[in-house]
Design a protein around this motif. Structure first.
Motif, PDB file in Angstrom:
ATOM      1  N   GLY A   1      47.791  41.849  40.690  1.00 26.11           N
ATOM      2  CA  GLY A   1      46.449  41.513  40.227  1.00 26.11           C
ATOM      3  C   GLY A   1      45.531  42.708  40.382  1.00 26.11           C
ATOM      4  O   GLY A   1      45.989  43.843  40.528  1.00 26.11           O
ATOM      5  N   ASP A   2      44.219  42.452  40.350  1.00 31.69           N
ATOM      6  CA  ASP A   2      43.295  43.573  40.559  1.00 31.69           C
ATOM      7  C   ASP A   2      42.961  43.768  42.037  1.00 31.69           C
ATOM      8  O   ASP A   2      42.329  44.753  42.410  1.00 31.69           O
ATOM      9  N   ALA A   3      43.400  42.824  42.890  1.00 29.79           N
ATOM     10  CA  ALA A   3      43.244  42.933  44.348  1.00 29.79           C
ATOM     11  C   ALA A   3      41.790  43.046  44.777  1.00 29.79           C
ATOM     12  O   ALA A   3      41.471  43.750  45.730  1.00 29.79           O
ATOM     13  N   ILE A   4      40.913  42.342  44.079  1.00 25.00           N
ATOM     14  CA  ILE A   4      39.509  42.261  44.472  1.00 25.00           C
ATOM     15  C   ILE A   4      39.221  40.795  44.793  1.00 25.00           C
ATOM     16  O   ILE A   4      38.932  40.001  43.898  1.00 25.00           O
ATOM     17  N   PRO A   5      39.322  40.394  46.069  1.00 27.32           N
ATOM     18  CA  PRO A   5      39.076  38.995  46.411  1.00 27.32           C
ATOM     19  C   PRO A   5      37.634  38.605  46.126  1.00 27.32           C
ATOM     20  O   PRO A   5      36.696  39.297  46.532  1.00 27.32           O
ATOM     21  N   CYS A   6      37.479  37.493  45.415  1.00 27.10           N
ATOM     22  CA  CYS A   6      36.131  37.107  45.010  1.00 27.10           C
ATOM     23  C   CYS A   6      36.095  35.616  44.676  1.00 27.10           C
ATOM     24  O   CYS A   6      36.971  35.118  43.960  1.00 27.10           O
ATOM     25  N   ASP A   7      35.124  34.931  45.187  1.00 28.14           N
ATOM     26  CA  ASP A   7      34.881  33.526  44.875  1.00 28.14           C
ATOM     27  C   ASP A   7      33.526  33.163  45.463  1.00 28.14           C
ATOM     28  O   ASP A   7      32.893  33.981  46.149  1.00 28.14           O
ATOM     29  N   ASP A   8      33.092  31.961  45.255  1.00 23.42           N
ATOM     30  CA  ASP A   8      31.811  31.512  45.787  1.00 23.42           C
ATOM     31  C   ASP A   8      31.865  31.518  47.317  1.00 23.42           C
ATOM     32  O   ASP A   8      32.631  30.770  47.928  1.00 23.42           O
ATOM     33  N   GLY A   9      31.084  32.386  47.945  1.00 18.22           N
ATOM     34  CA  GLY A   9      31.087  32.499  49.394  1.00 18.22           C
ATOM     35  C   GLY A   9      32.299  33.216  49.949  1.00 18.22           C
ATOM     36  O   GLY A   9      32.547  33.174  51.163  1.00 18.22           O
ATOM     37  N   TYR A  10      33.048  33.858  49.092  1.00 17.86           N
ATOM     38  CA  TYR A  10      34.298  34.511  49.507  1.00 17.86           C
ATOM     39  C   TYR A  10      34.302  35.925  48.957  1.00 17.86           C
ATOM     40  O   TYR A  10      34.797  36.191  47.862  1.00 17.86           O
ATOM     41  N   GLU A  11      33.720  36.830  49.702  1.00 17.47           N
ATOM     42  CA  GLU A  11      33.640  38.225  49.272  1.00 17.47           C
ATOM     43  C   GLU A  11      33.313  39.097  50.477  1.00 17.47           C
ATOM     44  O   GLU A  11      33.136  38.602  51.591  1.00 17.47           O
ATOM     45  N   GLY A  12      33.292  40.392  50.240  1.00 14.61           N
ATOM     46  CA  GLY A  12      32.944  41.321  51.303  1.00 14.61           C
ATOM     47  C   GLY A  12      33.893  41.266  52.486  1.00 14.61           C
ATOM     48  O   GLY A  12      35.095  41.031  52.349  1.00 14.61           O
ATOM     49  N   ARG A  13      33.366  41.479  53.693  1.00 16.09           N
ATOM     50  CA  ARG A  13      34.181  41.550  54.896  1.00 16.09           C
ATOM     51  C   ARG A  13      34.943  40.262  55.160  1.00 16.09           C
ATOM     52  O   ARG A  13      36.075  40.281  55.639  1.00 16.09           O
TER      53      ARG A  13
ATOM     54  N   SER B   1      43.121  35.066  37.419  1.00 16.65           N
ATOM     55  CA  SER B   1      41.673  34.877  37.376  1.00 16.65           C
ATOM     56  C   SER B   1      41.072  35.618  36.185  1.00 16.65           C
ATOM     57  O   SER B   1      41.714  36.461  35.556  1.00 16.65           O
ATOM     58  N   GLY B   2      39.825  35.307  35.897  1.00 22.88           N
ATOM     59  CA  GLY B   2      39.182  35.850  34.712  1.00 22.88           C
ATOM     60  C   GLY B   2      39.053  37.352  34.708  1.00 22.88           C
ATOM     61  O   GLY B   2      39.064  37.984  33.645  1.00 22.88           O
ATOM     62  N   SER B   3      38.952  37.979  35.877  1.00 24.38           N
ATOM     63  CA  SER B   3      38.747  39.429  35.932  1.00 24.38           C
ATOM     64  C   SER B   3      39.917  40.205  35.355  1.00 24.38           C
ATOM     65  O   SER B   3      39.740  41.270  34.765  1.00 24.38           O
ATOM     66  N   LEU B   4      41.130  39.683  35.516  1.00 23.35           N
ATOM     67  CA  LEU B   4      42.303  40.382  34.990  1.00 23.35           C
ATOM     68  C   LEU B   4      42.301  40.366  33.465  1.00 23.35           C
ATOM     69  O   LEU B   4      42.728  41.315  32.815  1.00 23.35           O
ATOM     70  N   ALA B   5      41.804  39.280  32.895  1.00 19.74           N
ATOM     71  CA  ALA B   5      41.749  39.179  31.435  1.00 19.74           C
ATOM     72  C   ALA B   5      40.675  40.091  30.855  1.00 19.74           C
ATOM     73  O   ALA B   5      40.864  40.710  29.808  1.00 19.74           O
ATOM     74  N   LEU B   6      39.559  40.192  31.541  1.00 21.77           N
ATOM     75  CA  LEU B   6      38.478  41.042  31.051  1.00 21.77           C
ATOM     76  C   LEU B   6      38.925  42.490  30.937  1.00 21.77           C
ATOM     77  O   LEU B   6      38.474  43.218  30.056  1.00 21.77           O
ATOM     78  N   ALA B   7      39.822  42.893  31.804  1.00 20.95           N
ATOM     79  CA  ALA B   7      40.325  44.266  31.756  1.00 20.95           C
ATOM     80  C   ALA B   7      41.450  44.433  30.732  1.00 20.95           C
ATOM     81  O   ALA B   7      41.928  45.544  30.519  1.00 20.95           O
TER      82      ALA B   7
END
Length: 202
Positions: free
Chosen positions: A127-139, A30-36
């Motif tokens: 990966g960075d292990a931060i789950p994130c997507d549209d409507g897919y975050e938090g708890r 995902s894009g977050s890994l590239a940004l880092a």
């Protein structure tokens, strides 16, 4: 020779054999890994790990995933379990894209591993292990990832998540502390992945 033992547990020479283990490497692209700036190092470590498993005659596969809402979760096959040749991960095929719907990607690889005949089945996600997507975050996202890993246990699939970076919040660290490994510096990845793999397949 003494005639006092009639067992068959003697051998004359040690022969190389195929290890009764199958391992899947799952890379978050995902894009977050590239940004880092971590993607190239992840690719290098994945290739080194693949080389080690290939030399150990261990069956393995390499995959990468990304998502774009719940309607599109892609798992790219970089090397399938049935491939016999050593295949290096091509950076051109891992251009960062999309988001990180981890639960769906984990379930897909767990299903694939279930179909592989082996005494030990191991899935290592990097990966960075931060789950994130549209409507897919938090708890909700955390609960989905935890549930996916719980679903793997009855099928003898062991999951390990190697998380790279130092985020302000680490939502998976506590609920997955039995299989979660956070490394602040990506340069520690090679040593970490080697130790984890060795421990899981011993």
């Amino acid at each position: 020779l003494a005639g006092q033992y009639h067992g068959s547990r003697f051998y004359r020479q040690r022969m190389p054999c195929v290890r009764d283990t199958v391992c899947a490497l799952l890379i978050d692209r995902s894009g977050s890994l590239a940004l880092a700036g971590h993607m190239q190092h992840v690719i290098d470590c994945a290739n080194a790990m693949a080389m080690a498993m290939h030399r150990a005659r261990e069956r393995y596969g390499a995959f990468a995933f990304w998502s774009d809402t719940r309607h599109h979760v892609a798992v790219d096959v970089l090397r399938d379990f049935g491939d016999e040749q050593l295949i290096s991960v091509d950076p051109k095929k891992l251009a960062p894209h999309g988001y990180t719907r981890m639960g769906a990607a984990l379930r897909h690889l767990i299903m694939r591993l279930r179909q592989e005949p082996a005494h030990q089945r191991v899935l290592i996600l990097i990966g960075d292990a931060i789950p994130c997507d549209d409507g897919y975050e938090g708890r909700y996202a955390v609960a989905d990832v935890v549930k996916a890993i719980e679903e793997a246990e009855p099928y003898n699939v062991t999951v390990a998540i190697i998380a790279i970076g130092s985020p302000r919040e680490d939502p998976l660290a506590e609920p997955l502390k039995h299989c979660f490994y956070r490394i602040p510096d990506v340069k520690e990845l090679a040593q970490t992945i080697g130790k984890i793999h060795s421990r899981l397949v011993s």
